[in-house]
Write an enzyme that holds these catalytic residues in place. Structure first.
Site, short mmCIF file in Angstrom:
data_model
loop_
_atom_site.label_atom_id
_atom_site.label_comp_id
_atom_site.label_asym_id
_atom_site.label_seq_id
_atom_site.Cartn_x
_atom_site.Cartn_y
_atom_site.Cartn_z
N MET A 127 0.85 -1.19 0.00
CA MET A 127 0.00 0.00 0.00
C MET A 127 0.89 1.25 0.00
O MET A 127 0.72 2.16 -0.81
CB MET A 127 -0.90 0.02 1.25
CG MET A 127 -1.83 -1.16 1.36
SD MET A 127 -2.97 -1.02 2.76
CE MET A 127 -1.84 -1.07 4.12
N GLU A 129 3.59 4.17 -0.26
CA GLU A 129 4.49 4.70 -1.30
C GLU A 129 5.32 5.83 -0.69
O GLU A 129 4.95 6.35 0.37
CB GLU A 129 3.66 5.25 -2.47
CG GLU A 129 2.87 4.17 -3.17
CD GLU A 129 2.17 4.66 -4.43
OE1 GLU A 129 2.29 5.86 -4.77
OE2 GLU A 129 1.52 3.82 -5.06
N SER A 134 0.22 7.43 5.53
CA SER A 134 -1.08 7.52 6.21
C SER A 134 -2.18 7.89 5.22
O SER A 134 -3.31 7.41 5.32
CB SER A 134 -1.03 8.58 7.31
OG SER A 134 0.01 8.29 8.21
N ILE A 159 7.81 -2.33 2.38
CA ILE A 159 6.96 -3.50 2.18
C ILE A 159 7.54 -4.74 2.88
O ILE A 159 8.59 -5.27 2.47
CB ILE A 159 6.73 -3.77 0.65
CG1 ILE A 159 6.20 -2.48 -0.02
CG2 ILE A 159 5.78 -4.95 0.44
CD1 ILE A 159 5.00 -1.82 0.64
N GLU A 238 -5.96 -6.56 10.08
CA GLU A 238 -4.52 -6.35 10.24
C GLU A 238 -4.23 -5.72 11.61
O GLU A 238 -3.35 -6.16 12.33
CB GLU A 238 -4.00 -5.43 9.11
CG GLU A 238 -2.53 -5.07 9.28
CD GLU A 238 -1.98 -4.20 8.15
OE1 GLU A 238 -2.63 -4.08 7.09
OE2 GLU A 238 -0.89 -3.64 8.33
N ARG A 239 -5.02 -4.73 11.95
CA ARG A 239 -4.77 -4.01 13.22
C ARG A 239 -5.08 -4.90 14.42
O ARG A 239 -4.37 -4.86 15.42
CB ARG A 239 -5.62 -2.73 13.25
CG ARG A 239 -5.00 -1.69 12.34
CD ARG A 239 -5.89 -0.54 12.00
NE ARG A 239 -5.21 0.26 10.99
CZ ARG A 239 -5.78 1.11 10.18
NH1 ARG A 239 -7.09 1.32 10.25
NH2 ARG A 239 -5.08 1.80 9.30
N GLN A 275 9.78 -2.51 46.82
CA GLN A 275 8.37 -2.15 46.63
C GLN A 275 8.13 -1.33 45.36
O GLN A 275 7.16 -1.54 44.65
CB GLN A 275 7.86 -1.39 47.85
CG GLN A 275 6.35 -1.29 47.84
CD GLN A 275 5.80 -0.51 49.00
OE1 GLN A 275 6.34 0.54 49.36
NE2 GLN A 275 4.75 -1.00 49.60
N GLY A 336 22.01 -2.45 33.46
CA GLY A 336 22.90 -2.41 32.29
C GLY A 336 22.72 -3.61 31.38
O GLY A 336 22.94 -3.53 30.16
N GLY A 360 -0.81 1.47 10.35
CA GLY A 360 -1.55 2.69 10.68
C GLY A 360 -1.00 3.26 11.98
O GLY A 360 -0.94 2.55 12.99
C1 FAD Z 1 9.06 -1.87 9.33
C2 FAD Z 1 7.89 -1.38 8.56
C3 FAD Z 1 7.09 -2.31 7.89
C4 FAD Z 1 6.01 -1.87 7.12
N1 FAD Z 1 5.29 -2.80 6.40
C5 FAD Z 1 4.38 -2.35 5.48
C6 FAD Z 1 3.78 -3.26 4.56
O1 FAD Z 1 4.00 -4.46 4.60
N2 FAD Z 1 2.93 -2.74 3.62
C7 FAD Z 1 2.65 -1.41 3.54
O2 FAD Z 1 1.88 -1.02 2.66
N3 FAD Z 1 3.20 -0.51 4.41
C8 FAD Z 1 4.07 -0.96 5.36
N4 FAD Z 1 4.66 -0.07 6.23
C9 FAD Z 1 4.34 1.35 6.11
C10 FAD Z 1 3.55 1.90 7.29
O3 FAD Z 1 2.25 1.42 7.31
C11 FAD Z 1 3.65 3.43 7.19
O4 FAD Z 1 4.98 3.77 7.52
C12 FAD Z 1 2.67 4.15 8.10
O5 FAD Z 1 1.35 3.95 7.65
C13 FAD Z 1 2.95 5.67 8.17
O6 FAD Z 1 3.15 6.20 6.91
P1 FAD Z 1 4.45 7.15 6.66
O7 FAD Z 1 5.64 6.39 7.12
O8 FAD Z 1 4.42 7.59 5.25
O9 FAD Z 1 4.24 8.36 7.63
P2 FAD Z 1 3.37 9.70 7.33
O10 FAD Z 1 2.03 9.30 6.82
O11 FAD Z 1 4.18 10.63 6.51
O12 FAD Z 1 3.20 10.27 8.79
C14 FAD Z 1 4.24 11.02 9.44
C15 FAD Z 1 3.70 11.46 10.81
O13 FAD Z 1 2.56 12.32 10.61
C16 FAD Z 1 1.44 11.81 11.31
N5 FAD Z 1 0.21 12.05 10.56
C17 FAD Z 1 -0.05 11.81 9.25
N6 FAD Z 1 -1.31 12.15 8.94
C18 FAD Z 1 -1.88 12.61 10.08
C19 FAD Z 1 -3.18 13.10 10.44
N7 FAD Z 1 -4.17 13.15 9.54
N8 FAD Z 1 -3.39 13.50 11.73
C20 FAD Z 1 -2.40 13.42 12.65
N9 FAD Z 1 -1.16 12.96 12.38
C21 FAD Z 1 -0.91 12.55 11.12
C22 FAD Z 1 1.71 10.31 11.42
O14 FAD Z 1 0.96 9.74 12.49
C23 FAD Z 1 3.21 10.29 11.66
O15 FAD Z 1 3.47 10.52 13.00
C24 FAD Z 1 5.71 -0.50 7.05
C25 FAD Z 1 6.49 0.42 7.76
C26 FAD Z 1 7.57 0.00 8.49
C27 FAD Z 1 8.42 1.03 9.19
#
Ligand code: FAD
Length: 385
Positions: A127, A129, A134, A159, A238-239, A275, A336, A360
């Site tokens: 999903m 890019e 998000s 991915i 997923e979540r 404690q 440590g 997410g």
């Molecule tokens: C190890 C790893 C494995 C992953 N595996 C997959 C996978 O298998 N398939 C896949 O498709 N993706 C995968 N992802 C991607 C992951 O789902 C995204 O990194 C995540 O959804 C956030 O997108 P972004 O990194 O582009 O951050 P951004 O969307 O750029 O967000 C940056 C910050 O802004 C905040 N933000 C963004 N929009 C809002 C809003 N409307 N309101 C408040 N805050 C906001 C976010 O919470 C975050 O703190 C993976 C990521 C990692 C690191």
């Protein structure tokens, strides 16, 4: 006490899984972390045991079981203490395969689902890019229909299973909107780069580029233009599976911390006699019990066919935050030694950084919950529509 949501068969399944993970996973976790790869043979063994197709219809080689079996599998994966291993299995069995099960044609099911259940083919979900994380509506990867094929151009990032896996379920822009399709990762025009991560190092994470990739029309999942709704629906499961693994991991962290506290001496007694530390453990154990009950109830409701979007988001958000905080606090109890690679708590400290991000972010979970609680927004099931 008898668990209200689980039968004797469920509990028996848990024992089988625990024995399997003890023999086939726990001894290899450190080696996999070092190699940056989970040994493919363990996925085949899981396939042979039926663990990869628990809820899938028997005619495709699945077990035809209910979601409570999936819940147990995710919890026990968390309890192995390897977030990376849990990510590899979840990305395959819950992220990728979920779309094949619910939106796949008989052709897709024969070609991709059957070998996914046996562990012969490993899947991923694409999903995210570089310019759409998000905000999934902002994806730019295109799929243009030309005769019998779509021509796919664009890129995906982060991915899971994208490097060592065999196929990816990709969100693409078609003429009618966002659509989902299966892309073979060895197809001409696909290139991959393995990303170097802070934690969950045994789970491979890739950047994928699609350059004029020819994808057969039959690889479309469900209807063209419905991809966004399929994603919203599948993200719910997923979540929930992520939250369940979080709770399993919390139990593992508590177990190793209690063990360490009972053995470590300071000022003439074991540190579990102080404690201030005892009270911290009391808080942690209470949090785990509370969220575990909510997890059981939500899993049960999902198993009964209820649409539990709000609850899945709540569980994902809160268990991620709690796990992060708990690993910090338990790490502190190790002094440590908690900072040494030799102790699993150190690795877990690195691993959990990603938990409030992938599947997410916690901020996006709050957005969903707030919309449902304040604006009374509701989400309809996409696959049944
Ligand atoms: C190890 C790893 C494995 C992953 N595996 C997959 C996978 O298998 N398939 C896949 O498709 N993706 C995968 N992802 C991607 C992951 O789902 C995204 O990194 C995540 O959804 C956030 O997108 P972004 O990194 O582009 O951050 P951004 O969307 O750029 O967000 C940056 C910050 O802004 C905040 N933000 C963004 N929009 C809002 C809003 N409307 N309101 C408040 N805050 C906001 C976010 O919470 C975050 O703190 C993976 C990521 C990692 C690191």
């Amino acid at each position: 006490m008898k668990n209200l949501f689980l039968t004797e068969e469920h509990e028996l399944f848990r024992t089988t899984l625990q024995d399997f993970f003890k023999a086939e996973v726990n001894p290899y976790i450190n080696e996999w972390e070092k190699n940056g790869k989970v040994d493919r043979s363990v996925l085949k063994k899981m396939g042979e045991m039926g663990f990869l197709g628990l809820e899938v219809e028997e005619k495709y080689g699945g077990m035809g079981a209910d979601f409570m079996y999936t819940m147990i599998l995710c919890e026990e994966m968390g309890r192995t203490g390897s977030c990376g291993f849990a990510t590899v299995v979840s990305a395959h069995a819950y992220l990728a395969m979920n779309y094949l099960v619910h939106a796949g044609s008989p052709f897709i099911k024969e070609k991709y689902l059957v070998p996914s259940i046996t562990g012969q083919k490993i899947g991923s979900l694409s999903m995210t890019e570089p310019f759409a994380g998000s905000d999934l509506r902002a994806i730019r990867t295109t799929a243009k229909l030309e005769g019998d094929h779509y021509i796919v151009d664009g890129s995906k990032t982060f991915i899971s299973n994208g490097y060592y896996g065999d196929y990816t379920v990709a969100a693409v822009k078609t003429e009618t909107g966002i659509s989902m399709m299966v892309i073979d990762l060895d197809a001409e025009g696909v290139s991959k780069a393995k990303l170097d991560k802070v934690g969950i190092r045994c789970s491979d994470t890739a950047e994928l580029a699609f350059n004029g990739v020819k994808v057969p029309k039959e690889n479309l999942l469900g209807e063209e233009g419905k991809g966004f709704y399929y994603m919203m629906e599948s993200l719910q499961v997923e979540r929930l599976t992520l939250a369940i693994s979080n709770i399993g991991l919390m139990q593992y962290v508590l177990d190793i911390t209690l063990q360490y506290m009972s053995e470590r001496m300071a000022f003439g007694k074991s540190i579990d006699k102080f404690q201030v530390l005892r009270h911290r453990i009391a808080d942690i154990a209470t949090d785990i019990e509370g969220w575990k009950s909510f997890m059981m109830q939500t899993s049960y409701r999902l198993a009964q066919g209820e649409h539990v979007v709000k609850e899945c988001s709540m569980l994902k958000m809160k268990t991620s935050d709690l796990l992060t905080q708990m690993v910090y606090e338990c790490g502190q109890m190790f002094g440590g030694y908690g900072f040494m690679e030799e102790y699993p708590i150190g690795r877990i400290y690195r691993d959990v950084r990603v938990i409030p991000v992938y599947g997410g972010t916690s901020e996006i979970m709050k957005e969903i919950i707030a919309k449902m609680v304040i604006d009374k927004k509701s989400y309809k099931p996409a696959y049944k529509a």
